[in-house]
Enzyme design. Structure first.
Site, PDB file in Angstrom:
ATOM      1  N   GLU A  79      80.345  65.308  35.000  1.00 36.29           N
ATOM      2  CA  GLU A  79      80.103  64.713  36.314  1.00 36.29           C
ATOM      3  C   GLU A  79      80.406  63.222  36.254  1.00 36.29           C
ATOM      4  OE1 GLU A  79      75.311  64.449  36.243  1.00 36.29           O
ATOM      5  OE2 GLU A  79      76.170  66.433  36.273  1.00 36.29           O
TER       6      GLU A  79
ATOM      7  N   LYS B 169      79.964  59.289  36.411  1.00 38.24           N
ATOM      8  CA  LYS B 169      78.884  58.355  36.131  1.00 38.24           C
ATOM      9  C   LYS B 169      78.907  57.303  37.230  1.00 38.24           C
ATOM     10  CE  LYS B 169      76.658  55.733  32.491  1.00 38.24           C
ATOM     11  NZ  LYS B 169      76.412  54.482  33.179  1.00 38.24           N
TER      12      LYS B 169
ATOM     13  N   ASP C  74      77.974  54.101  39.381  1.00 38.74           N
ATOM     14  CA  ASP C  74      77.619  52.753  38.976  1.00 38.74           C
ATOM     15  C   ASP C  74      76.815  52.067  40.080  1.00 38.74           C
ATOM     16  OD1 ASP C  74      77.447  50.484  37.541  1.00 38.74           O
ATOM     17  OD2 ASP C  74      79.467  49.778  37.963  1.00 38.74           O
TER      18      ASP C  74
ATOM     19  N   TYR D 197      71.643  63.625  40.423  1.00 41.70           N
ATOM     20  CA  TYR D 197      72.301  64.278  39.293  1.00 41.70           C
ATOM     21  C   TYR D 197      71.359  64.808  38.216  1.00 41.70           C
ATOM     22  CZ  TYR D 197      71.886  59.369  37.909  1.00 41.70           C
ATOM     23  OH  TYR D 197      71.421  58.106  37.691  1.00 41.70           O
TER      24      TYR D 197
ATOM     25  N   LYS E  94      82.882  56.191  28.873  1.00 42.44           N
ATOM     26  CA  LYS E  94      83.097  55.041  29.742  1.00 42.44           C
ATOM     27  C   LYS E  94      84.583  54.837  30.001  1.00 42.44           C
ATOM     28  CE  LYS E  94      79.946  53.000  30.823  1.00 42.44           C
ATOM     29  NZ  LYS E  94      78.977  52.010  30.402  1.00 42.44           N
TER      30      LYS E  94
ATOM     31  N   CYS F  77      78.268  14.825  36.318  1.00 41.14           N
ATOM     32  CA  CYS F  77      77.731  15.892  37.154  1.00 41.14           C
ATOM     33  C   CYS F  77      78.472  15.906  38.497  1.00 41.14           C
ATOM     34  CB  CYS F  77      76.237  15.673  37.364  1.00 41.14           C
ATOM     35  SG  CYS F  77      75.530  16.874  38.511  1.00 41.14           S
TER      36      CYS F  77
ATOM     37  N   CYS G 274      75.698  14.822  41.255  1.00 43.37           N
ATOM     38  CA  CYS G 274      75.008  13.521  41.349  1.00 43.37           C
ATOM     39  C   CYS G 274      75.719  12.437  40.546  1.00 43.37           C
ATOM     40  CB  CYS G 274      73.558  13.656  40.899  1.00 43.37           C
ATOM     41  SG  CYS G 274      73.379  13.979  39.147  1.00 43.37           S
TER      42      CYS G 274
ATOM     43  N   CYS H 299      73.349  18.316  33.005  1.00 45.05           N
ATOM     44  CA  CYS H 299      73.126  17.091  33.760  1.00 45.05           C
ATOM     45  C   CYS H 299      71.676  16.704  33.485  1.00 45.05           C
ATOM     46  CB  CYS H 299      73.340  17.326  35.255  1.00 45.05           C
ATOM     47  SG  CYS H 299      72.659  15.982  36.231  1.00 45.05           S
TER      48      CYS H 299
ATOM     49  N   CYS I  57      68.850  15.170  40.896  1.00 49.33           N
ATOM     50  CA  CYS I  57      70.078  15.961  41.091  1.00 49.33           C
ATOM     51  C   CYS I  57      69.761  17.126  42.054  1.00 49.33           C
ATOM     52  CB  CYS I  57      70.562  16.477  39.736  1.00 49.33           C
ATOM     53  SG  CYS I  57      72.059  17.446  39.851  1.00 49.33           S
TER      54      CYS I  57
HETATM   55  S1  IVH Z   1      71.954  61.534  33.569  1.00 42.87           S
HETATM   56  C1  IVH Z   1      68.604  61.646  30.491  1.00 42.87           C
HETATM   57  N1  IVH Z   1      74.024  61.495  35.126  1.00 42.87           N
HETATM   58  O1  IVH Z   1      73.537  56.139  33.825  1.00 42.87           O
HETATM   59  C2  IVH Z   1      69.812  61.186  31.150  1.00 42.87           C
HETATM   60  N2  IVH Z   1      73.003  59.418  34.591  1.00 42.87           N
HETATM   61  O2  IVH Z   1      72.931  55.312  30.898  1.00 42.87           O
HETATM   62  C3  IVH Z   1      69.638  60.929  32.568  1.00 42.87           C
HETATM   63  N3  IVH Z   1      74.035  57.503  35.673  1.00 42.87           N
HETATM   64  O3  IVH Z   1      70.193  55.269  34.016  1.00 42.87           O
HETATM   65  C4  IVH Z   1      70.786  60.340  33.201  1.00 42.87           C
HETATM   66  N4  IVH Z   1      75.582  58.621  36.769  1.00 42.87           N
HETATM   67  O4  IVH Z   1      71.418  55.414  36.186  1.00 42.87           O
HETATM   68  C5  IVH Z   1      73.106  60.765  34.506  1.00 42.87           C
HETATM   69  N5  IVH Z   1      75.854  61.647  36.530  1.00 42.87           N
HETATM   70  C6  IVH Z   1      74.936  60.922  35.923  1.00 42.87           C
HETATM   71  C7  IVH Z   1      74.873  59.519  36.055  1.00 42.87           C
HETATM   72  C8  IVH Z   1      73.886  58.802  35.360  1.00 42.87           C
HETATM   73  C9  IVH Z   1      75.074  57.415  36.531  1.00 42.87           C
HETATM   74  C10 IVH Z   1      73.288  56.336  35.189  1.00 42.87           C
HETATM   75  C11 IVH Z   1      71.803  56.439  35.323  1.00 42.87           C
HETATM   76  C12 IVH Z   1      71.239  56.186  33.971  1.00 42.87           C
HETATM   77  C13 IVH Z   1      72.386  55.629  33.201  1.00 42.87           C
HETATM   78  C14 IVH Z   1      72.320  56.159  31.786  1.00 42.87           C
END
Ligand code: IVH
Length: 731
Positions: free
Chosen positions: A114, A116, A118, A226, A313, A407, A410, A425, A431
């Protein structure tokens, strides 16, 4: 049927219909009625709720608009700690993860891949199909209760639809600000001369921490869920639970996919390395999870993260931009931060115009010249960084960047302390950004939390000559503020009230608010607890301070230097005269008995409600004991409710830790001797309660926020765009 019964029924029907339309519109993207018709239904419900207050419901669809009430967030401990994921930065690391797993559970399993997301993570608790609580990650162990703000997010169901959901469960996910909402918000902020958010993640977390949920409602946050947790989850697989969650009304990414082999996992990684650029929200990788719950349990956790999942990542994206100029910002401590101004360039979903240069050494290392073509990358930092220079594109007439000597605000000559990278500064007294920065820090949420005041107001009051230091805040008058253009009676009143209310803020926060270098929230707490009074801190020598637990030489030196200055002493005296708290209020610890003195009790399993479990833990402390989070040789008792995990019971038995039930526990509190504490009856043991398997450590740094709207970055990562692709999940 009586009239009130009829109204009750109509209200119920309206709520059901509105919830359903809300789901179709926001989650499925398939509205079936016009906005106008929706508004009409909503209006009818609002009117009925006004007319019949006895029919009010905190989870009614009318409650999504938020309220104007400002409130501080209450902190609450997570039932299950919020963990991090370990990271993989390349395929080899994913292969190693796969090998580790196969060694433990063999080859008969499936993965779920799935995205990740952000954003900022959130934990939602549902009881009998109703959203009862939303808590931020916080430090992983406890977070802020932000339920009212979360209720404004349309993709989060307030009431679940369908059936089969457990009576009590938690679901976790990510709150995000979609790129288009983010761009619009920043454009508005720039127009209003407000600092733009650095990225959608900060905008989302800043918004979630806003004090006014009506303002949150306007920000159009989104949420993807998730991870489901609870004792009685309906499916024995992660994918199955998410599928059901979707049916109950949650937004689950349609890109979630089961993968039978590692090759399929790699295909997913390849696919989304490309597709992520078209997504509407930021992602920074792919999370690969073992699907089956029993296998997840078998794999368990390390100290920080589950062994059954890994975050792959994405590589940080780079862009090329031209360096137009370098500006220099002055912080509240006088530290100078150089910032590169760049030709605008699209990077990871947002337009980048500025990049941090950190300090003079970095500029020298990069050998930066004005007009250089620079490589910009988005890491976890708030603003992107310059990672290199295209030296071949440099013309001979390009001028090297020369760090300033005075600075920019000032004009005072800058100094550079030995061993420190930053220039400063030294003009603390006059300042302007230093003065304003100190005041902004003082009023911020975690410090004095003065309502109604923000960066712009501080700036205005400073320009008007109303405030020149934090003590001047206490001399502001209603008449003075109201006379200013743009101030209404109410906002002027709010400020005066907010300032007045701050006089009750605890000493440790006042100490933090003073902005003494290296005295953050935690240090302020330690100091206040150890020395109790500001005069004692002011009088302490470096050595004495150094002897306090967790206070090091750097902090001690900074404190002594701060209190040595006459102007700081005078400031403290003035603040004292206004009635601020300068000594610790002795904590009112309720001590009922010492019957559990020296005892460590682990409380685990179900005790009817989670509130009861908390009560039991509090009772342990009130009777002189300590609450343990995992079974060890030091554990005196395992207080077991229903469904305690078998591994916990086994461990308790192995270590000869008495297993007691609630009744026996109450006997202990009453000072009665226990005859023969017994293990709880076998039938109640159903499955492992995940919260008891390990004591979690928190990996992600949670940085203190400066104001309600400014939040620190999450762990690593880059922000990206998000696609709305085909429905792979079949939802
Ligand atoms: S599972 C026990 N699934 O990534 C694991 N986390 O480094 C529970 N995150 O704090 C997390 N997408 O905020 C999971 N599909 C996803 C995610 C996800 C983003 C974030 C989450 C977590 C961090 C983990």
């Amino acid at each position: 049927m009586t009239h009130i019964d009829e109204m009750k029924q109509r209200v119920a029907t309206l709520r059901e219909e509105l919830n359903d339309h809300n789901y179709k519109y926001y989650v499925l993207n398939e509205p079936v009625i016009s906005d106008y018709d929706f508004d009409m239904l909503m209006r009818e419900l609002q009117q009925l709720e006004e007319e019949y207050p006895e029919l009010a419901d905190p989870n009614s669809p009318t409650q999504r608009v938020g309220s104007d009430i400002n409130r501080e967030f209450v902190q609450e401990k997570h039932e299950y700690p919020m963990l991090s994921l370990s990271n993989a930065y390349n395929r080899e690391e994913v292969e190693e993860f796969d090998q580790r797993i196969r060694k433990i559970i063999g080859d008969e399993f499936e993965y779920v891949c799935e995205l990740k997301f952000d954003g900022t993570s959130i934990s939602l608790t549902y009881e009998n199909g109703q959203l009862v609580k939303a808590v931020t990650r916080g430090d992983g162990v406890q977070g802020d209760v932000v339920t009212d703000n979360v209720k404004t997010i349309r993709t989060i169901p307030l009431v679940l639809q369908g059936e089969g959901y457990p009576s009590h469960f938690e679901i976790r996910g990510e709150i995000l600000m979609p790129f288009d909402v983010f761009e619009k918000l920043n454009a508005q902020r720039e127009e209003a001369n407000e600092a733009p958010f650095a990225n959608p993640r900060n905008a989302a977390s800043g918004t979630l921490k806003m004090q006014n949920s009506a303002a949150v409602a306007k920000r159009q946050l989104d949420a993807y869920l998730y991870h489901m947790l609870g004792d009685n989850l309906p499916s024995d697989g992660h994918y199955g639970n998410l599928e059901l969650a979707h049916q109950w009304g949650f937004k689950v990414s349609e890109h979630t996919r089961k993968c039978a082999t590692l090759d399929e996992v790699f295909a997913f990684l390849d696919e989304f390395d490309v597709k992520r650029h078209d997504l509407p929200v930021a992602t920074d990788g792919v999370v690969i999870k073992v699907n089956a719950t029993h296998l997840q349990e078998e794999l368990g956790f390390t100290a920080k993260s589950p062994r059954w999942a890994i975050a792959y990542k994405f590589k940080a994206e780079q862009a090329i931009a031209k360096l137009i100029s370098v500006s220099y910002q002055v912080g509240r401590t006088g530290a100078i931060t150089p910032v590169a101004n760049l030709t605008p360039v699209q990077l990871a979903g947002t337009v980048v115009k500025r990049a941090s240069l950190h300090n003079a050494d970095i500029i020298a290392q990069l050998d930066l010249h004005i007009d250089d073509n620079v490589f910009v990358e988005k890491g976890g930092e708030i603003i992107p960084k310059i990672v290199g220079v295209d030296e071949e594109a440099r013309d001979t007439h390009f001028m090297p960047v020369a760090f300033i000597c005075n600075c920019p605000e000032c004009g005072t000559p800058l100094i550079r302390k030995e061993g420190e990278a930053a220039h400063y500064c030294p003009n603390e007294a006059t300042c302007p950004p230093q003065i304003k920065g100190r005041i902004e820090h003082f009023i911020s949420r975690k410090a004095m939390n003065i309502d109604g005041l923000g960066q712009e107001t501080v700036d205005l009051f400073f320009r008007e000559g109303f405030i020149n230091d934090v003590a001047d805040l206490y001399e502001l008058t209603f008449e003075q503020i109201e006379a200013l253009e743009g101030f209404k009676e109410k906002s002027a009143q709010n400020i005066v009230k907010g300032v007045e209310a701050s006089k009750t803020i605890s000493f440790e926060r006042v100490l933090f608010a003073l902005g003494i270098r290296f005295v953050g929230e935690t240090v302020a707490k330690k100091l206040a607890k150890a020395l109790k009074h500001i005069d004692a801190i002011a009088a302490a020598t470096e050595e004495e301070l150094n002897n306090i637990d967790e206070i090091g030489p750097k902090i001690a030196e900074s404190l002594v230097a701060w209190f040595a200055k006459e102007e700081n002493k005078a400031l403290v005296e003035r603040l004292k005269s206004y009635g601020l708290q300068f000594e610790i209020e002795e904590e009112e610890e309720v001590q009922l008995s010492s019957n559990l003195e020296d005892k460590v009790v682990v409380v685990s399993g179900n005790f009817g409600t989670s509130a009861r479990r908390k009560e039991l833990a509090t009772l342990v402390e009130q009777h002189g004991g300590k609450v343990g989070s995992s079974i060890s040789a030091k554990t005196s008792y395992l207080l077991a409710g229903e469904k305690v995990g078998p591994s916990k019971l086994q461990k308790a038995e192995k270590l000869n830790v008495p297993i007691i039930n609630e009744e026996q526990f109450l006997q202990l509190l009453a000072g009665e001797e226990l005859e023969q504490p017994e293990a709880i009856v076998e039938e109640t043991i159903v499955e492992e309660a995940p919260e008891v398997t390990v004591v979690q450590e928190v990996e992600e740094p949670i940085v203190e926020e400066k104001t309600a709207e400014e939040e620190a970055p999450k762990e690593d990562d880059s922000s990206n765009e998000f696609p709305t692709q085909q429905t792979l999940f079949g939802f």
